[in-house]
Design a protein around this motif. Structure first.
Motif, PDB file in Angstrom:
ATOM      1  N   ILE A 344       0.845  -1.192   0.000  1.00  0.00           N
ATOM      2  CA  ILE A 344       0.000   0.000   0.000  1.00  0.00           C
ATOM      3  C   ILE A 344       0.879   1.240   0.000  1.00  0.00           C
ATOM      4  CG2 ILE A 344      -1.817   1.254   1.208  1.00  0.00           C
ATOM      5  CD1 ILE A 344      -2.659  -1.381   2.480  1.00  0.00           C
ATOM      6  N   VAL A 345       0.596   2.168  -0.912  1.00  0.00           N
ATOM      7  CA  VAL A 345       1.377   3.391  -1.039  1.00  0.00           C
ATOM      8  C   VAL A 345       0.429   4.571  -1.238  1.00  0.00           C
ATOM      9  CG1 VAL A 345       3.163   4.613  -2.334  1.00  0.00           C
ATOM     10  CG2 VAL A 345       3.269   2.126  -2.126  1.00  0.00           C
ATOM     11  N   GLY A 346       0.636   5.630  -0.494  1.00  0.00           N
ATOM     12  CA  GLY A 346      -0.122   6.854  -0.683  1.00  0.00           C
ATOM     13  C   GLY A 346       0.613   7.806  -1.607  1.00  0.00           C
ATOM     14  N   GLU A 347      -0.138   8.560  -2.386  1.00  0.00           N
ATOM     15  CA  GLU A 347       0.481   9.480  -3.355  1.00  0.00           C
ATOM     16  C   GLU A 347       1.388  10.501  -2.684  1.00  0.00           C
ATOM     17  OE1 GLU A 347      -0.824  12.732  -6.804  1.00  0.00           O
ATOM     18  OE2 GLU A 347      -2.346  11.420  -5.900  1.00  0.00           O
ATOM     19  N   SER A 348       1.088  10.857  -1.435  1.00  0.00           N
ATOM     20  CA  SER A 348       1.872  11.882  -0.744  1.00  0.00           C
ATOM     21  C   SER A 348       3.036  11.311   0.065  1.00  0.00           C
ATOM     22  CB  SER A 348       0.961  12.704   0.174  1.00  0.00           C
ATOM     23  OG  SER A 348       0.006  13.411  -0.590  1.00  0.00           O
ATOM     24  N   GLU A 349       3.297  10.003  -0.077  1.00  0.00           N
ATOM     25  CA  GLU A 349       4.460   9.401   0.578  1.00  0.00           C
ATOM     26  C   GLU A 349       5.746   9.949  -0.047  1.00  0.00           C
ATOM     27  OE1 GLU A 349       4.951   7.451   3.068  1.00  0.00           O
ATOM     28  OE2 GLU A 349       3.296   6.042   3.350  1.00  0.00           O
ATOM     29  N   PRO A 350       6.869   9.914   0.679  1.00  0.00           N
ATOM     30  CA  PRO A 350       8.141  10.317   0.090  1.00  0.00           C
ATOM     31  C   PRO A 350       8.478   9.468  -1.136  1.00  0.00           C
ATOM     32  CG  PRO A 350       8.356  10.108   2.475  1.00  0.00           C
ATOM     33  CD  PRO A 350       7.006   9.563   2.113  1.00  0.00           C
ATOM     34  N   THR A 351       9.160  10.063  -2.089  1.00  0.00           N
ATOM     35  CA  THR A 351       9.513   9.386  -3.336  1.00  0.00           C
ATOM     36  C   THR A 351      10.315   8.116  -3.082  1.00  0.00           C
ATOM     37  OG1 THR A 351       9.534  11.501  -4.506  1.00  0.00           O
ATOM     38  CG2 THR A 351      10.688   9.659  -5.553  1.00  0.00           C
ATOM     39  N   GLU A 352      11.208   8.163  -2.105  1.00  0.00           N
ATOM     40  CA  GLU A 352      12.043   7.001  -1.816  1.00  0.00           C
ATOM     41  C   GLU A 352      11.211   5.828  -1.305  1.00  0.00           C
ATOM     42  OE1 GLU A 352      15.344   4.476  -1.349  1.00  0.00           O
ATOM     43  OE2 GLU A 352      15.030   6.300  -2.544  1.00  0.00           O
TER      44      GLU A 352
END
Length: 406
Positions: A344-352
């Protein structure tokens, strides 16, 4: 005041406060209101008493709310009392976001958090109960539906929730423990070394964090041979659960059925270096690092308070040592992971974080096609770190996936 980014880059935009760390924490508290505890109106009542960028005003607002909620709950009928106790626990936990752990009030708030959360469990007749889990690295606080060392041949599903650098065991109820209970699963929530109140016990983040998790998984399997184990990790937990299972001995004994991670991370040291402000990480060694950290803290009281909490959790105020301790267990060997994964990944997570999650998913999905990667866009309201701004949607997604893979 000027706009200031969140210390960990966990949200990427502002909603209520110009201070990014304070604003992320505000979204976190509001996210909990979906699942119980403080109502949105009560949360905003606290917000209205807070001065942007002033951590003391944050603590005072939520600590006062916690005291009022507990006092009211003590005189109410069970159903209303349960809501009030959970509201008091959430408020006490919210205050902890921005308090110096060395402050005497921090221990008082922690005591109220535990007392009220456990009163909530009692008032609702929950199967979940507080437990103390003995490991070779120390005794860990947790909650479980049954003692993990009690032998059972039941073919139940055990839903294990592991948090990160900003969670207490009570938080894990909101990060899936409560929902798993409602689904009929057995549940284990645990604070590993460095998490929750464990630094008060002399336990800190490092390799011991991973070793303790491995021990618990092996013990759970040893006493529950027919159970299906689902291992979930949020924030730093997305690294801890992967690293626990890249050890062949642990993996072969624990036989975990499925992994859920928000967000799956393989190299936590690199993530920290790239996620923290450049002013703190450009020269992370020795007295220069300490000087830069103190200067940054004077410029931002919220950053200063947040850093004090992390120093406490890692047992050091040296940034280079902190990052080294975080990555002490090493980079995850993804090729050794032998379970389907919900990433699961949110769009506002850090790029790394997004980059590492994508690499993990690409590797595991080749072996386990049932694996899935979910990207939450901003319009979903679940784009922040760990989906704190829409936990209900995240948990709906998790349960729907588990229904297909278990």
């Amino acid at each position: 005041m000027r706009s200031e980014a969140d210390l960990g880059g966990r949200q990427g935009r502002h909603f209520r406060f110009r201070n990014g760390t304070m604003d992320f924490n505000a979204g976190w508290v509001l996210g909990y209101s979906q699942l119980g505890g403080l109502a949105p109106g009560e949360v905003f009542e606290c917000f209205n008493a807070i001065r942007d960028g002033n951590p003391d005003s944050w603590v005072a607002a939520f600590a006062g709310m916690a005291e009022r909620q507990e006092a009211a709950a003590c005189s109410q009928a069970p159903a209303a009392a349960a809501r009030g106790y959970l509201a008091a626990a959430v408020a006490a936990r919210a205050a902890w976001h921005l308090i110096d752990p060395a402050n005497a009030q921090a221990q008082e708030l922690h005591d109220r958090l535990e007392r009220c959360f456990q009163a909530f469990l009692a008032a609702t007749g929950s199967r979940l109960a507080a437990v103390e889990l003995n490991t070779t690295v120390g005794t860990l606080p947790g909650y479980a539906t049954a003692p993990i060392d009690a032998a059972s041949d039941a073919a139940s599903v055990w839903y294990v929730v592991v948090g990160g650098g900003d969670t207490f065991r009570e938080d894990l109820w909101f990060f899936g423990g409560g929902r798993a209970l409602a689904e009929g699963y057995d549940v284990l929530l645990v604070d590993l070394p460095g998490q929750g109140s464990t630094p008060y016990r002399g336990l800190h983040f490092g390799e011991a964090t991973i070793l303790a998790l491995r021990e618990l998984l092996v013990r759970l399997r040893a006493h529950r041979p027919a159970a299906r184990i689902v291992l979930t990790g949020f924030s730093g937990g997305g690294y801890f659960i992967l690293k626990a299972l890249d050890d062949p001995a642990t993996a072969s004994i624990a036989r975990v059925e499925a992994l859920v991670a928000s967000t799956p991370v393989t190299d936590i040291a690199t993530l920290l270096r790239r996620g923290m402000p450049a002013a703190l990480t450009s020269r992370p060694h020795g007295w220069r690092a300490r000087l830069l950290t103190r200067v940054a803290g004077r410029m931002s009281p919220v950053m200063a308070t947040a850093l004090k909490k992390y120093w406490w959790q890692f047992g050091t105020d040296d940034l280079a040592e902190l990052i080294d301790l975080a990555g002490q267990a090493g980079v995850v060997d993804v090729a050794r992971l032998d379970q389907p994964l919900l990433a699961i990944v949110g769009e506002s997570e850090p790029t790394e974080a997004t980059r590492q999650a994508s690499e993990v998913f690409a590797d595991i999905s080749r072996r386990y096609p049932a694996s899935r990667m979910v990207h939450f866009a901003k319009w979903t309201g679940a784009d922040a770190h760990c989906q704190v701004n829409n936990l209900g949607l995240a948990q709906d997604t998790i349960m729907a996936w588990l229904a297909k893979v278990l």
